[in-house]
Scaffold this motif. Sequence first.
Motif, PDB file in Angstrom:
ATOM      1  N   GLU A   1       1.389  -1.556  -0.004  1.00  0.00           N
ATOM      2  CA  GLU A   1      -0.334  -0.071   0.112  1.00  0.00           C
ATOM      3  C   GLU A   1       0.727   0.918  -0.042  1.00  0.00           C
ATOM      4  O   GLU A   1       1.283   2.226  -0.939  1.00  0.00           O
ATOM      5  N   ALA A   2       1.515   1.368   0.867  1.00  0.00           N
ATOM      6  CA  ALA A   2       2.298   2.315   0.906  1.00  0.00           C
ATOM      7  C   ALA A   2       3.418   2.953  -0.713  1.00  0.00           C
ATOM      8  O   ALA A   2       3.551   3.838  -0.674  1.00  0.00           O
ATOM      9  N   CYS A   3       3.839   1.556  -1.107  1.00  0.00           N
ATOM     10  CA  CYS A   3       4.564   1.252  -2.454  1.00  0.00           C
ATOM     11  C   CYS A   3       3.692   2.337  -3.185  1.00  0.00           C
ATOM     12  O   CYS A   3       3.733   2.943  -4.332  1.00  0.00           O
ATOM     13  N   ASP A   4       2.300   2.196  -3.139  1.00  0.00           N
ATOM     14  CA  ASP A   4       1.311   2.196  -4.282  1.00  0.00           C
ATOM     15  C   ASP A   4       0.981   3.431  -4.317  1.00  0.00           C
ATOM     16  O   ASP A   4       1.505   4.717  -5.689  1.00  0.00           O
ATOM     17  N   ALA A   5       1.087   4.479  -2.914  1.00  0.00           N
ATOM     18  CA  ALA A   5       1.252   5.834  -2.453  1.00  0.00           C
ATOM     19  C   ALA A   5       2.270   6.687  -2.956  1.00  0.00           C
ATOM     20  O   ALA A   5       1.943   7.628  -3.174  1.00  0.00           O
ATOM     21  N   ALA A   6       3.841   5.739  -2.951  1.00  0.00           N
ATOM     22  CA  ALA A   6       4.348   6.801  -3.039  1.00  0.00           C
ATOM     23  C   ALA A   6       4.368   6.997  -4.746  1.00  0.00           C
ATOM     24  O   ALA A   6       5.059   7.797  -5.351  1.00  0.00           O
ATOM     25  N   ILE A   7       4.389   5.611  -5.095  1.00  0.00           N
ATOM     26  CA  ILE A   7       3.801   5.863  -7.350  1.00  0.00           C
ATOM     27  C   ILE A   7       3.403   6.807  -7.343  1.00  0.00           C
ATOM     28  O   ILE A   7       3.584   7.844  -7.964  1.00  0.00           O
ATOM     29  N   LEU A   8       1.872   7.092  -6.280  1.00  0.00           N
ATOM     30  CA  LEU A   8       0.900   7.905  -6.857  1.00  0.00           C
ATOM     31  C   LEU A   8       1.329   9.122  -6.696  1.00  0.00           C
ATOM     32  O   LEU A   8       0.924  10.442  -6.881  1.00  0.00           O
ATOM     33  N   GLU A   9       2.442   9.368  -5.858  1.00  0.00           N
ATOM     34  CA  GLU A   9       2.693  11.004  -5.528  1.00  0.00           C
ATOM     35  C   GLU A   9       4.059  11.067  -6.913  1.00  0.00           C
ATOM     36  O   GLU A   9       3.664  12.079  -6.329  1.00  0.00           O
ATOM     37  N   VAL A  10       4.563  10.604  -7.472  1.00  0.00           N
ATOM     38  CA  VAL A  10       5.206  11.238  -8.263  1.00  0.00           C
ATOM     39  C   VAL A  10       4.636  10.864 -10.284  1.00  0.00           C
ATOM     40  O   VAL A  10       5.505  11.200 -11.074  1.00  0.00           O
ATOM     41  N   THR A  11       3.795   9.917 -10.314  1.00  0.00           N
ATOM     42  CA  THR A  11       2.896   9.733 -11.248  1.00  0.00           C
ATOM     43  C   THR A  11       1.713   9.391 -11.468  1.00  0.00           C
ATOM     44  O   THR A  11       1.155   9.106 -10.228  1.00  0.00           O
ATOM     45  N   PRO A  12       0.943  10.220 -12.211  1.00  0.00           N
ATOM     46  CA  PRO A  12      -1.011   9.650 -11.796  1.00  0.00           C
ATOM     47  C   PRO A  12      -0.848   8.131 -11.520  1.00  0.00           C
ATOM     48  O   PRO A  12      -2.747   8.113 -11.232  1.00  0.00           O
ATOM     49  N   THR A  13      -1.070   7.422 -12.307  1.00  0.00           N
ATOM     50  CA  THR A  13      -1.532   6.172 -11.393  1.00  0.00           C
ATOM     51  C   THR A  13      -0.453   4.196 -11.277  1.00  0.00           C
ATOM     52  O   THR A  13       1.300   4.940 -11.809  1.00  0.00           O
ATOM     53  N   SER A  14      -0.853   4.525 -11.006  1.00  0.00           N
ATOM     54  CA  SER A  14       0.209   2.626 -10.067  1.00  0.00           C
ATOM     55  C   SER A  14      -0.547   1.738 -11.151  1.00  0.00           C
ATOM     56  O   SER A  14      -1.488   1.571 -11.136  1.00  0.00           O
ATOM     57  N   HIS A  15       0.296   0.641 -10.583  1.00  0.00           N
ATOM     58  CA  HIS A  15      -0.317  -1.038 -10.821  1.00  0.00           C
ATOM     59  C   HIS A  15       0.431  -1.899  -9.945  1.00  0.00           C
ATOM     60  O   HIS A  15       1.389  -1.831 -10.073  1.00  0.00           O
ATOM     61  N   ARG A  16      -0.912  -2.853  -9.810  1.00  0.00           N
ATOM     62  CA  ARG A  16       0.292  -3.877  -8.894  1.00  0.00           C
ATOM     63  C   ARG A  16       0.755  -5.354  -9.903  1.00  0.00           C
ATOM     64  O   ARG A  16      -0.669  -5.420 -11.013  1.00  0.00           O
ATOM     65  N   LEU A  17       1.647  -5.880  -9.475  1.00  0.00           N
ATOM     66  CA  LEU A  17       2.449  -6.934 -10.266  1.00  0.00           C
ATOM     67  C   LEU A  17       3.252  -8.000 -10.269  1.00  0.00           C
ATOM     68  O   LEU A  17       3.896  -7.449  -9.042  1.00  0.00           O
ATOM     69  N   PRO A  18       2.577  -9.332 -10.165  1.00  0.00           N
ATOM     70  CA  PRO A  18       3.163 -10.033  -9.342  1.00  0.00           C
ATOM     71  C   PRO A  18       5.078 -10.013 -10.781  1.00  0.00           C
ATOM     72  O   PRO A  18       5.352  -9.205 -11.357  1.00  0.00           O
TER      73      PRO A  18
END
Length: 419
Positions: free
Chosen positions: A340-357
Motif C-alpha cells: 500500500e505504501a509503495c502504491d502511495a509513493a508511486i501516486l505521488e510522482v505519477t498519476p497511475t500505479s499498477h500492482r503486478l507479480p
Amino acid sequence: MSNSSALDPQRTVDELKALRTLTGDNNGAQRVAFTNKWMEARAFLKKKLLELPVEVITDPAGNLWATLKGESEKELLIGGHLDSVPNGGWLDGSLNVLAGLEVLRRLSAQYGADGGKPPVTVRLVDWADEEGARFGRSLYGSSAASGQLNVHEAAQLHDKDGVSLGDALMNVGVLLADAPKASEQLKNAAAYLELHIEQGPVLEGMDLPLGAVLGTFGVERHTITFHGQAAHSGSTPMNVRKDALLAAGKLSAEIYTIAERHGGVCTIGSVKTWPGIVTSVVEKCEITLDQRNLDADNLAAMWQGAQDAAQKFAEEGSCTVEFGHLWNIEPIPFDAELIEACDAAILEVTPTSHRLPSGPLHDAAEVARAGVPTAMLFVQSLYGISHNKIEDTKEEHIKLSVEALDRLTDKAIAWIQQH
C-alpha cells in the motif's frame, strides 16, 4: 517530509552511465560476481559512499553494507546487486543500488546538517551474486543472510573454467564456511525495500512507468520423460508408431492452456530425443518444464495438470511417462501494508500505479523468507527485455523511480516507527 531539494535523480542516471562505461563493453555489462569487473563496480560504489557519514562493512558472505545510524536501532534496509550476467544490461541490479545511494544522500543531507539522525537506522546493501550466472546458484548473498544457503551444496559448485565457488570467494577475501554468519545482518531489520527494472513487458504494454510488486512467483521445475519405441522412419506406418516426441509435442501446446486456466506461466525450455537420428522414430524424449504462479494452490494445480496431461498423451500414443524433480520454491508474497505504501509513493510522482507479480526471483524474496516485511517497486522496461545488452528504460522513468523509492523510504520509516 523528505528534503526533495537534496535528491538528484539525474545524478543516479549519470552514475549508471559511468558504471556502464567502467564495467561494460560493446556486448553489454560484464559485472559477473567475484570477477575483476565486479570488484571495480564495488570500488566505484565504495568511493561514492566515502562522501557520506555512513559505516561501510563487508559481511562474512561478501555482501556490502553502508549504514546511516538513526535514533532507533530498528533498521530499514534498501537493497540491490551490482553483479550482472555476462553480456547483461546496464540497469539490472545496479539501478537498485545507485538509487538507494541517492536516497542515502538525501537522508544524510536532511538529518546530518545539524548533527541529527534519521528516526531509524537506514542501511544500503549490495548483495553478492544475485544472478547466479557464474556458479548456477542464484541469490547467494541474500540466501546466506536469510539462512537458506546450504554451504555443503554450495561448496560443490564450479564455474565453466572449473573454479569452485569457495575459491572464487577466497579470492575476494571471503570464506564460504563463514557465509551463514551473514544472518547477523538481519537481526534488527524492520523492513526491506528494493527497486528493480521490471524485466518484462507488462508496464510498457500499459504505458505506465511504475508498479508495486505483489510478491515473487513460486516455481516448480521438473523433467518429464516419455518412453516409446524406436522404429525405422521409412517402413513404420504412422498409425502404429510409439512416438515419444509426439506425446511431448502435444504437452507443449497444452501447457499454454494450463497456464491460462490457473493464471500462471509455463515453459518447456529444453527437449532431448533418443536415438536422435533422422531415420528413427523417437524412442525417448525428455523435456524440462518450468511453472510459476503467485498462488501456492494454483501452482500445485498447474503441476498436477501437467502430469495428468502428460499421462493422457502418453497413453494416446502407446507410450509411458515418468517425472523427475529439479527444483522448487514457494510463492513469496510481500507485506500488504508496505505494498500500500509503495502504491502511495508511486501516486505521488505519477498519476497511475499498477500492482503486478514478479516472475523472476530477487533478493527481496530471500529477505522476505527470513521474516522481514518487504516491498518492491518496478520501473518499466523497454521491449520487456533484460539480461541483454539492449536492456533499457527511459531516463525520465529512471528518475521517477528514484523519486518514488525516496518517497517510499519516508513512508517505510514512518511505518517502522508505528510498529
